[in-house]
Design a protein around this motif. Structure first.
Motif, mmCIF file in Angstrom:
data_model
loop_
_atom_site.group_PDB
_atom_site.id
_atom_site.type_symbol
_atom_site.label_atom_id
_atom_site.label_comp_id
_atom_site.label_asym_id
_atom_site.label_seq_id
_atom_site.Cartn_x
_atom_site.Cartn_y
_atom_site.Cartn_z
ATOM 1 N N ILE A 56 0.837 -1.206 0.000
ATOM 2 C CA ILE A 56 0.000 0.000 0.000
ATOM 3 C C ILE A 56 0.868 1.251 0.000
ATOM 4 O O ILE A 56 0.614 2.200 -0.749
ATOM 5 C CB ILE A 56 -0.975 -0.011 1.192
ATOM 6 C CG1 ILE A 56 -2.036 -1.093 0.972
ATOM 7 C CG2 ILE A 56 -1.629 1.358 1.388
ATOM 8 C CD1 ILE A 56 -2.862 -1.413 2.189
ATOM 9 N N ASN A 57 1.913 1.244 0.824
ATOM 10 C CA ASN A 57 2.825 2.390 0.858
ATOM 11 C C ASN A 57 3.507 2.598 -0.489
ATOM 12 O O ASN A 57 3.678 3.733 -0.941
ATOM 13 C CB ASN A 57 3.875 2.216 1.952
ATOM 14 C CG ASN A 57 3.305 2.422 3.334
ATOM 15 O OD1 ASN A 57 2.250 3.036 3.500
ATOM 16 N ND2 ASN A 57 3.980 1.894 4.335
ATOM 17 N N LYS A 58 3.878 1.503 -1.137
ATOM 18 C CA LYS A 58 4.507 1.585 -2.448
ATOM 19 C C LYS A 58 3.538 2.187 -3.471
ATOM 20 O O LYS A 58 3.904 3.074 -4.236
ATOM 21 C CB LYS A 58 4.936 0.182 -2.891
ATOM 22 C CG LYS A 58 5.588 0.123 -4.235
ATOM 23 C CD LYS A 58 5.960 -1.323 -4.554
ATOM 24 C CE LYS A 58 6.393 -1.466 -5.992
ATOM 25 N NZ LYS A 58 6.664 -2.872 -6.342
ATOM 26 N N ILE A 59 2.303 1.719 -3.454
ATOM 27 C CA ILE A 59 1.296 2.214 -4.398
ATOM 28 C C ILE A 59 1.007 3.685 -4.155
ATOM 29 O O ILE A 59 0.975 4.481 -5.092
ATOM 30 C CB ILE A 59 0.004 1.378 -4.301
ATOM 31 C CG1 ILE A 59 0.258 -0.034 -4.817
ATOM 32 C CG2 ILE A 59 -1.140 2.039 -5.068
ATOM 33 C CD1 ILE A 59 -0.842 -1.026 -4.492
ATOM 34 N N THR A 60 0.814 4.075 -2.903
ATOM 35 C CA THR A 60 0.504 5.474 -2.610
ATOM 36 C C THR A 60 1.691 6.372 -2.907
ATOM 37 O O THR A 60 1.521 7.507 -3.351
ATOM 38 C CB THR A 60 0.029 5.669 -1.158
ATOM 39 O OG1 THR A 60 1.022 5.174 -0.258
ATOM 40 C CG2 THR A 60 -1.285 4.969 -0.903
ATOM 41 N N SER A 61 2.900 5.857 -2.702
ATOM 42 C CA SER A 61 4.095 6.630 -3.011
ATOM 43 C C SER A 61 4.197 6.869 -4.516
ATOM 44 O O SER A 61 4.516 7.980 -4.960
ATOM 45 C CB SER A 61 5.332 5.895 -2.508
ATOM 46 O OG SER A 61 6.497 6.586 -2.863
ATOM 47 N N GLN A 62 3.917 5.833 -5.302
ATOM 48 C CA GLN A 62 3.938 5.972 -6.759
ATOM 49 C C GLN A 62 2.854 6.947 -7.205
ATOM 50 O O GLN A 62 3.069 7.768 -8.088
ATOM 51 C CB GLN A 62 3.719 4.621 -7.429
ATOM 52 C CG GLN A 62 4.895 3.690 -7.316
ATOM 53 C CD GLN A 62 4.584 2.296 -7.838
ATOM 54 O OE1 GLN A 62 3.443 1.941 -8.093
ATOM 55 N NE2 GLN A 62 5.627 1.484 -7.970
ATOM 56 N N SER A 63 1.719 6.864 -6.585
ATOM 57 C CA SER A 63 0.607 7.761 -6.907
ATOM 58 C C SER A 63 0.982 9.208 -6.606
ATOM 59 O O SER A 63 0.732 10.111 -7.407
ATOM 60 C CB SER A 63 -0.609 7.378 -6.064
ATOM 61 O OG SER A 63 -1.705 7.118 -6.845
ATOM 62 N N ASP A 64 1.582 9.414 -5.444
ATOM 63 C CA ASP A 64 2.010 10.756 -5.054
ATOM 64 C C ASP A 64 3.045 11.296 -6.029
ATOM 65 O O ASP A 64 3.016 12.470 -6.402
ATOM 66 C CB ASP A 64 2.587 10.750 -3.631
ATOM 67 C CG ASP A 64 1.524 10.539 -2.563
ATOM 68 O OD1 ASP A 64 0.319 10.659 -2.893
ATOM 69 O OD2 ASP A 64 1.899 10.234 -1.420
ATOM 70 N N SER A 65 3.961 10.434 -6.473
ATOM 71 C CA SER A 65 5.000 10.850 -7.433
ATOM 72 C C SER A 65 4.381 11.249 -8.762
ATOM 73 O O SER A 65 4.801 12.239 -9.377
ATOM 74 C CB SER A 65 5.984 9.709 -7.656
ATOM 75 O OG SER A 65 6.707 9.439 -6.492
ATOM 76 N N GLN A 66 3.403 10.506 -9.187
ATOM 77 C CA GLN A 66 2.748 10.803 -10.464
ATOM 78 C C GLN A 66 1.971 12.115 -10.375
ATOM 79 O O GLN A 66 1.965 12.904 -11.316
ATOM 80 C CB GLN A 66 1.816 9.678 -10.867
ATOM 81 C CG GLN A 66 2.550 8.426 -11.289
ATOM 82 C CD GLN A 66 1.622 7.243 -11.540
ATOM 83 O OE1 GLN A 66 0.431 7.326 -11.283
ATOM 84 N NE2 GLN A 66 2.186 6.158 -12.037
ATOM 85 N N ILE A 67 1.324 12.362 -9.252
ATOM 86 C CA ILE A 67 0.570 13.597 -9.063
ATOM 87 C C ILE A 67 1.519 14.783 -9.019
ATOM 88 O O ILE A 67 1.269 15.831 -9.623
ATOM 89 C CB ILE A 67 -0.295 13.521 -7.777
ATOM 90 C CG1 ILE A 67 -1.428 12.508 -7.979
ATOM 91 C CG2 ILE A 67 -0.852 14.893 -7.428
ATOM 92 C CD1 ILE A 67 -2.206 12.190 -6.727
ATOM 93 N N SER A 68 2.653 14.635 -8.332
ATOM 94 C CA SER A 68 3.636 15.724 -8.225
ATOM 95 C C SER A 68 4.269 16.050 -9.573
ATOM 96 O O SER A 68 4.650 17.187 -9.822
ATOM 97 C CB SER A 68 4.729 15.327 -7.243
ATOM 98 O OG SER A 68 4.203 15.165 -5.944
ATOM 99 N N ALA A 69 4.403 15.036 -10.430
ATOM 100 C CA ALA A 69 5.036 15.244 -11.730
ATOM 101 C C ALA A 69 4.130 16.000 -12.710
ATOM 102 O O ALA A 69 4.606 16.521 -13.697
ATOM 103 C CB ALA A 69 5.419 13.890 -12.334
#
Length: 70
Positions: A56-69
């Motif tokens: 879950i942390n990995k998925i949310t981290s990837q999601s956060d990275s995509q949103i920030s980009a």
């Protein structure tokens, strides 16, 4: 742990063992085996929860990275 064991199955078995111990429906002769099995089930459940948390942390981290980009 046997193949095909799921968190739900392990938790249900753990509940059953707990109930048997609380109700004193098991003999002293099998108590050690039940406690040993309960310990294995607790460790299995902990590992499943740790694994789910990491995923879950990995998925949310990837999601956060995509949103920030964006």
């Amino acid at each position: 742990m046997e193949e095909g064991m799921t968190y739900e199955k392990a938790y249900k078995e753990l509940e059953q063992i707990t109930t048997e111990i609380e109700n004193e429906s098991i003999t002293v002769d099998v108590l050690a085996d039940k406690v040993r099995r309960a310990s294995e089930l607790v460790e299995f459940c902990r590992e499943k929860l740790r694994s789910a948390e990491l995923e879950i942390n990995k998925i949310t981290s990837q999601s956060d990275s995509q949103i920030s980009a964006k």
